[in-house]
Design a protein around this motif. Structure first.
Motif, PDB file in Angstrom:
ATOM      1  N   ALA A   1       0.814  -1.212   0.000  1.00 28.06           N
ATOM      2  CA  ALA A   1       0.000   0.000   0.000  1.00 28.06           C
ATOM      3  C   ALA A   1       0.850   1.265   0.000  1.00 28.06           C
ATOM      4  O   ALA A   1       1.997   1.278   0.460  1.00 28.06           O
ATOM      5  CB  ALA A   1      -0.912  -0.003   1.224  1.00 28.06           C
ATOM      6  N   GLU A   2       0.262   2.341  -0.528  1.00 22.43           N
ATOM      7  CA  GLU A   2       0.926   3.636  -0.498  1.00 22.43           C
ATOM      8  C   GLU A   2       1.084   4.115   0.938  1.00 22.43           C
ATOM      9  O   GLU A   2       0.299   3.779   1.819  1.00 22.43           O
ATOM     10  CB  GLU A   2       0.118   4.670  -1.290  1.00 22.43           C
ATOM     11  N   ALA A   3       2.088   4.943   1.164  1.00 24.77           N
ATOM     12  CA  ALA A   3       2.343   5.493   2.495  1.00 24.77           C
ATOM     13  C   ALA A   3       1.234   6.469   2.877  1.00 24.77           C
ATOM     14  O   ALA A   3       0.563   7.037   2.014  1.00 24.77           O
ATOM     15  CB  ALA A   3       3.689   6.203   2.518  1.00 24.77           C
ATOM     16  N   PRO A   4       1.022   6.687   4.189  1.00 32.89           N
ATOM     17  CA  PRO A   4       0.039   7.679   4.622  1.00 32.89           C
ATOM     18  C   PRO A   4       0.380   9.067   4.089  1.00 32.89           C
ATOM     19  O   PRO A   4       1.547   9.390   3.853  1.00 32.89           O
ATOM     20  CB  PRO A   4       0.147   7.639   6.154  1.00 32.89           C
ATOM     21  N   ARG A   5      -0.634   9.877   3.900  1.00 34.74           N
ATOM     22  CA  ARG A   5      -0.435  11.252   3.444  1.00 34.74           C
ATOM     23  C   ARG A   5       0.346  12.044   4.489  1.00 34.74           C
ATOM     24  O   ARG A   5       0.266  11.757   5.678  1.00 34.74           O
ATOM     25  CB  ARG A   5      -1.790  11.913   3.187  1.00 34.74           C
TER      26      ARG A   5
ATOM     27  N   GLU B   1      -0.498   4.285  12.928  1.00 37.95           N
ATOM     28  CA  GLU B   1      -0.021   3.748  11.661  1.00 37.95           C
ATOM     29  C   GLU B   1       0.684   4.830  10.853  1.00 37.95           C
ATOM     30  O   GLU B   1       1.126   4.591   9.738  1.00 37.95           O
ATOM     31  CB  GLU B   1      -1.188   3.185  10.857  1.00 37.95           C
ATOM     32  N   GLY B   2       0.739   6.054  11.413  1.00 34.61           N
ATOM     33  CA  GLY B   2       1.394   7.167  10.742  1.00 34.61           C
ATOM     34  C   GLY B   2       0.471   8.055   9.941  1.00 34.61           C
ATOM     35  O   GLY B   2       0.919   9.002   9.284  1.00 34.61           O
ATOM     36  N   THR B   3      -0.835   7.788   9.988  1.00 35.58           N
ATOM     37  CA  THR B   3      -1.806   8.570   9.230  1.00 35.58           C
ATOM     38  C   THR B   3      -2.240   9.793  10.028  1.00 35.58           C
ATOM     39  O   THR B   3      -2.598   9.657  11.205  1.00 35.58           O
ATOM     40  CB  THR B   3      -3.049   7.727   8.906  1.00 35.58           C
ATOM     41  N   PRO B   4      -2.243  10.991   9.433  1.00 37.95           N
ATOM     42  CA  PRO B   4      -2.759  12.166  10.139  1.00 37.95           C
ATOM     43  C   PRO B   4      -4.224  11.959  10.536  1.00 37.95           C
ATOM     44  O   PRO B   4      -5.002  11.383   9.766  1.00 37.95           O
ATOM     45  CB  PRO B   4      -2.629  13.289   9.109  1.00 37.95           C
ATOM     46  N   THR B   5      -4.577  12.394  11.726  1.00 35.49           N
ATOM     47  CA  THR B   5      -5.974  12.301  12.142  1.00 35.49           C
ATOM     48  C   THR B   5      -6.802  13.350  11.401  1.00 35.49           C
ATOM     49  O   THR B   5      -6.267  14.261  10.775  1.00 35.49           O
ATOM     50  CB  THR B   5      -6.111  12.487  13.654  1.00 35.49           C
ATOM     51  N   GLN B   6      -8.130  13.233  11.509  1.00 35.90           N
ATOM     52  CA  GLN B   6      -9.021  14.157  10.828  1.00 35.90           C
ATOM     53  C   GLN B   6     -10.335  14.227  11.580  1.00 35.90           C
ATOM     54  O   GLN B   6     -10.550  13.499  12.555  1.00 35.90           O
ATOM     55  CB  GLN B   6      -9.275  13.691   9.395  1.00 35.90           C
ATOM     56  N   CYS B   7     -11.201  15.116  11.140  1.00 37.47           N
ATOM     57  CA  CYS B   7     -12.568  15.162  11.661  1.00 37.47           C
ATOM     58  C   CYS B   7     -13.438  14.362  10.701  1.00 37.47           C
ATOM     59  O   CYS B   7     -13.599  14.738   9.538  1.00 37.47           O
ATOM     60  CB  CYS B   7     -13.068  16.598  11.786  1.00 37.47           C
TER      61      CYS B   7
ATOM     62  N   ARG C   1      -9.006  -0.459   3.476  1.00 36.23           N
ATOM     63  CA  ARG C   1      -8.689  -1.083   2.196  1.00 36.23           C
ATOM     64  C   ARG C   1      -9.658  -2.213   1.878  1.00 36.23           C
ATOM     65  O   ARG C   1     -10.160  -2.335   0.754  1.00 36.23           O
ATOM     66  CB  ARG C   1      -7.259  -1.620   2.222  1.00 36.23           C
ATOM     67  N   LEU C   2      -9.970  -3.034   2.860  1.00 33.49           N
ATOM     68  CA  LEU C   2     -10.859  -4.173   2.637  1.00 33.49           C
ATOM     69  C   LEU C   2     -12.289  -3.744   2.351  1.00 33.49           C
ATOM     70  O   LEU C   2     -13.033  -4.451   1.666  1.00 33.49           O
ATOM     71  CB  LEU C   2     -10.818  -5.103   3.856  1.00 33.49           C
ATOM     72  N   MET C   3     -12.682  -2.587   2.865  1.00 34.42           N
ATOM     73  CA  MET C   3     -14.041  -2.098   2.644  1.00 34.42           C
ATOM     74  C   MET C   3     -14.128  -1.124   1.478  1.00 34.42           C
ATOM     75  O   MET C   3     -15.222  -0.634   1.156  1.00 34.42           O
ATOM     76  CB  MET C   3     -14.563  -1.427   3.925  1.00 34.42           C
ATOM     77  N   GLY C   4     -12.979  -0.829   0.844  1.00 30.99           N
ATOM     78  CA  GLY C   4     -12.994   0.106  -0.270  1.00 30.99           C
ATOM     79  C   GLY C   4     -13.322   1.520   0.151  1.00 30.99           C
ATOM     80  O   GLY C   4     -13.936   2.288  -0.604  1.00 30.99           O
ATOM     81  N   MET C   5     -12.897   1.888   1.359  1.00 28.97           N
ATOM     82  CA  MET C   5     -13.178   3.212   1.904  1.00 28.97           C
ATOM     83  C   MET C   5     -11.868   3.924   2.232  1.00 28.97           C
ATOM     84  O   MET C   5     -10.788   3.327   2.188  1.00 28.97           O
ATOM     85  CB  MET C   5     -14.074   3.099   3.142  1.00 28.97           C
ATOM     86  N   ALA C   6     -11.962   5.193   2.578  1.00 31.96           N
ATOM     87  CA  ALA C   6     -10.769   5.974   2.913  1.00 31.96           C
ATOM     88  C   ALA C   6     -10.357   5.745   4.361  1.00 31.96           C
ATOM     89  O   ALA C   6     -11.204   5.621   5.250  1.00 31.96           O
ATOM     90  CB  ALA C   6     -11.038   7.459   2.678  1.00 31.96           C
ATOM     91  N   ASP C   7      -9.063   5.681   4.589  1.00 29.44           N
ATOM     92  CA  ASP C   7      -8.514   5.634   5.946  1.00 29.44           C
ATOM     93  C   ASP C   7      -8.809   6.966   6.631  1.00 29.44           C
ATOM     94  O   ASP C   7      -8.595   8.027   6.053  1.00 29.44           O
ATOM     95  CB  ASP C   7      -7.014   5.375   5.868  1.00 29.44           C
ATOM     96  N   THR C   8      -9.304   6.919   7.858  1.00 28.14           N
ATOM     97  CA  THR C   8      -9.669   8.156   8.559  1.00 28.14           C
ATOM     98  C   THR C   8      -8.688   8.547   9.657  1.00 28.14           C
ATOM     99  O   THR C   8      -8.943   9.482  10.416  1.00 28.14           O
ATOM    100  CB  THR C   8     -11.078   8.028   9.167  1.00 28.14           C
ATOM    101  N   GLY C   9      -7.575   7.820   9.777  1.00 25.78           N
ATOM    102  CA  GLY C   9      -6.609   8.154  10.812  1.00 25.78           C
ATOM    103  C   GLY C   9      -7.029   7.693  12.194  1.00 25.78           C
ATOM    104  O   GLY C   9      -6.706   8.320  13.194  1.00 25.78           O
ATOM    105  N   ASN C  10      -7.761   6.569  12.261  1.00 32.82           N
ATOM    106  CA  ASN C  10      -8.227   6.027  13.537  1.00 32.82           C
ATOM    107  C   ASN C  10      -7.554   4.713  13.906  1.00 32.82           C
ATOM    108  O   ASN C  10      -8.080   3.956  14.721  1.00 32.82           O
ATOM    109  CB  ASN C  10      -9.743   5.830  13.505  1.00 32.82           C
ATOM    110  N   GLY C  11      -6.370   4.430  13.302  1.00 41.07           N
ATOM    111  CA  GLY C  11      -5.625   3.236  13.681  1.00 41.07           C
ATOM    112  C   GLY C  11      -4.859   3.489  14.967  1.00 41.07           C
ATOM    113  O   GLY C  11      -3.909   4.273  14.978  1.00 41.07           O
ATOM    114  N   ARG C  12      -5.249   2.822  16.054  1.00 42.47           N
ATOM    115  CA  ARG C  12      -4.632   3.088  17.358  1.00 42.47           C
ATOM    116  C   ARG C  12      -4.242   1.789  18.046  1.00 42.47           C
ATOM    117  O   ARG C  12      -4.846   0.744  17.843  1.00 42.47           O
ATOM    118  CB  ARG C  12      -5.601   3.886  18.252  1.00 42.47           C
TER     119      ARG C  12
END
Length: 472
Positions: free
Chosen positions: A102-106, A303-309, A329-340
Motif C-alpha cells: 500500500a501507499e504510504a500515509p499522506r 499507523e502514521g496517518t494524520p488524524t481528521q474530523c 482497504r478491505l471495505m474500499g473506503m478511505a482511511d480516517t486516521g483512527n488506527g490506534r
C-alpha cells in the motif's frame, strides 16, 4: 539533539529498510512501530502519599498485513537480532500472498501539541507538596468532608513508524491528568463525588490554583448532592442528558458500533446501514482527532496517518465509519486516521479519538422545561454495551428527577437501560451548549486501553428505561 529511536538499533536506517523490505515483500501493508514511553503516577489518600510509581519502557512491534490476516510480533529489545527473530514469525502470514504494498500515509499532519515532557516539571517534591495542599484545602472547605483522594498521572510517549520504503514518521505525545475524589458524611451516611481534568500538555495547565480548586469544588458538590439523594425510581422516563461527560454514553452505545472492523465483519448493529436513517433528524455525530491538546487527539495515528474530523452520522443519516488502513482497504473506503494501539506490544485497530454530538438550537432550560416527569442525568460511571445488538446499561453517578419542567430531588442508584441505535431515533431536542469532557476518558477494546474524549450538548431522549430501587 535528541537521538532517534531508530538510531538505537545496532544498524543504520538502510539496514532496517532492507530488513523491512524482506519481511513485507508480497504483503499488502505493514510497518515497524518503535516506542519509548515514560509514565508517572502519584496517589495521595487518607492524608498521606499512598503510592508513587515511575515506569520507563521501550520496544518495537513489527506487522505484516495480507488481506484479512496480520502477522505481528514485538520485543522490548531494540536490536537487529531481535528484529530478525520477529521477522520470522511475521513473514509467515505472507506465504503464498502476492499483494501490492500500500501507499504510504499522506503527509498532511499538523502538530496538535508541544513535545514537552510533563514528567520533568514540576519536580517530584513539588508534586507531592501540591497533593498535600489540595488534600488540606478540601478538608478545610466543608465540615462534611470525610475522606479525600487526589491523584496525578503523566506520560511522555515517543513513537517512530518506519515503512518498507524507508519512510519514517515521528510523534511525541504528552498526557497529564489530575483527579480528586471526596467522600462526604452526614451522620452515618457516606457518599462520594469526583472530578478530573487533563489533556495533551504540560502540568502547568491543570495544577494552577484556580484549576485544582475548581476540581475540588466540583467533587465536593457532587458528594454533597448525593448525600441528599433519594432512591431512584424504576420505569420508563423521558431523559435529559447533561452537556459534556454524558457523551460517554454516545461513545459506548453508538461510537464503538461505528468502528470499521465491527462493520466489515457484520458484527455491529450499524452494519449494512450506510446511507440510511439511524438517528433522529438533527443528530450529527463526529469523531475529531485534530482538536488541539485534547486527551483523545493525535497528530498522527499509530499507523502514521494524520488524524481528521470524520462525520459519522449527519442529520440522522449514517455517512461514515472510523477506519484504520487495513479495514479501509478491505471495505474500499478511505482511511480516517483512527488506527490506534495501546503500545508497541499491541496490534493497531480502528479506535475513537474525540467522539461527540454537535449542538442544536435549544437553551438547556428550554429542554428541561419541556419534560413534565423525567430524569436529568448529569454524570455517568461504569456501563456495559453489546456491540452486536446495541444494548447498553449505564450507571448514573449524578442524576435528578425532573418535575413539571424543573430540576427536582437528586436520585441515587439510577441505571439507564436501552439500545443505542434505537435511542438515537428517539432524540427529541438538542441544546446549543455542546461541550467536551474535561480530559479524563479512557476506552477499552479487545484488551487495549487508549485515551479518548467525549462530548455532547444537553440532549432530550424520550422513553428510556430506568432501573432503580423504587417503583415509579
Amino acid at each position: 539533539m535528541t537521538t532517534s529511536l531508530i538510531d538505537r538499533f545496532d544498524c543504520d536506517a538502510d539496514g532496517l529498510t532492507t530488513q523491512l523490505g524482506t519481511v513485507l515483500k508480497g504483503a499488502d501493508d505493514g510497518e515497524l512501530f518503535v516506542e519509548s514511553v515514560e509514565s508517572e503516577s502519584l496517589l495521595f489518600d487518607d492524608g498521606k502519599l499512598k503510592s508513587g510509581s515511575f515506569d520507563s519502557n521501550c520496544g518495537f512491534g513489527l506487522r505484516s498485513v495480507c488481506g484479512e490476516s496480520a502477522g505481528y510480533d514485538h520485543s522490548g529489545e531494540l536490536s537487529l537480532a531481535a528484529l530478525k527473530r520477529a521477522s520470522s514469525a511475521v513473514r509467515a502470514v505472507a506465504s503464498g500472498h502476492s499483494g501490492t504494498y500500500a501507499e504510504a500515509p499522506r503527509k498532511t499532519n499538523t502538530a496538535l501539541y508541544q513535545p514537552d515532557n510533563p514528567l520533568l516539571e514540576p519536580n517530584f517534591e513539588t508534586k507531592v507538596s501540591l497533593l498535600q495542599e489540595i488534600d488540606a484545602y478540601a478538608r478545610e472547605l466543608d465540615s462534611s468532608v470525610h475522606q479525600v483522594s487526589v491523584s496525578l498521572a503523566a506520560s511522555h510517549q515517543i513513537i517512530e513508524i518506519m515503512r518498507a520504503d524507508g519512510q519514517l514518521v515521528k510523534d511525541t505525545r504528552p498526557l497529564v491528568r489530575l483527579n480528586v475524589s471526596i467522600v462526604a458524611a452526614d451522620g452515618d451516611r457516606l457518599e462520594s463525588g469526583s472530578h478530573g481534568i487533563g489533556g495533551r500538555h504540560s502540568f502547568d495547565r491543570i495544577i494552577g490554583e484556580l484549576d485544582w480548586k475548581d476540581c475540588v469544588g466540583q467533587a465536593l458538590r457532587q458528594a454533597k448532592v448525593n448525600l441528599t439523594a433519594i432512591p431512584a425510581p424504576a420505569g420508563t422516563f423521558d431523559v435529559v442528558l447533561g452537556a459534556g461527560w454524558p457523551g460517554v454514553m454516545l461513545h459506548e452505545a453508538v461510537g464503538h458500533g461505528l468502528e470499521g472492523d465491527f462493520n466489515r465483519k457484520g458484527t455491529s448493529a450499524f452494519a449494512g446501514l450506510m446511507g440510511q436513517q439511524v438517528a433522529a433528524k438533527g443528530v450529527t455525530v463526529v469523531d475529531d482527532g485534530t482538536i488541539s491538546e485534547r486527551r483523545g487527539s493525535l497528530t498522527i495515528d499509530d499507523e502514521g496517518t494524520p488524524t481528521q474530523c470524520t462525520t459519522l452520522i449527519e442529520d440522522g443519516i449514517l455517512v461514515g465509519y472510523m477506519q484504520d488502513r487495513q479495514n479501509a482497504r478491505l471495505m474500499g473506503m478511505a482511511d480516517t486516521g483512527n488506527g490506534r494501539r495501546q503500545s508497541y506490544a499491541h496490534i493497531p485497530m480502528p479506535r475513537m479519538t474525540n467522539t461527540y454530538m454537535l449542538g442544536g438550537e435549544y437553551e438547556s432550560d428550554e429542554i428541561l422545561a419541556s419534560v413534565k416527569n423525567g430524569i436529568y442525568a448529569v454524570s455517568f460511571g461504569g456501563g456495559q454495551v453489546d456491540i452486536t445488538s446495541g444494548k447498553y446499561v449505564f450507571g448514573c453517578t449524578e442524576a435528578y428527577m425532573i418535575e413539571n419542567g424543573k430540576i427536582g430531588a437528586p436520585i441515587k442508584g439510577a441505571m439507564m437501560i436501552g439500545n443505542g441505535p434505537a435511542d438515537m431515533q428517539r432524540v427529541r431536542m438538542l441544546g446549543n451548549d455542546m461541550a467536551l469532557d474535561t480530559g479524563i476518558g479512557m476506552c477499552g477494546k479487545q484488551g487495549q486501553g487508549v485515551p479518548v474524549g467525549v462530548g455532547q450538548p444537553t440532549t432530550r431522549i424520550d422513553g428510556i428505561t430506568i432501573g432503580g430501587t423504587e417503583a415509579a
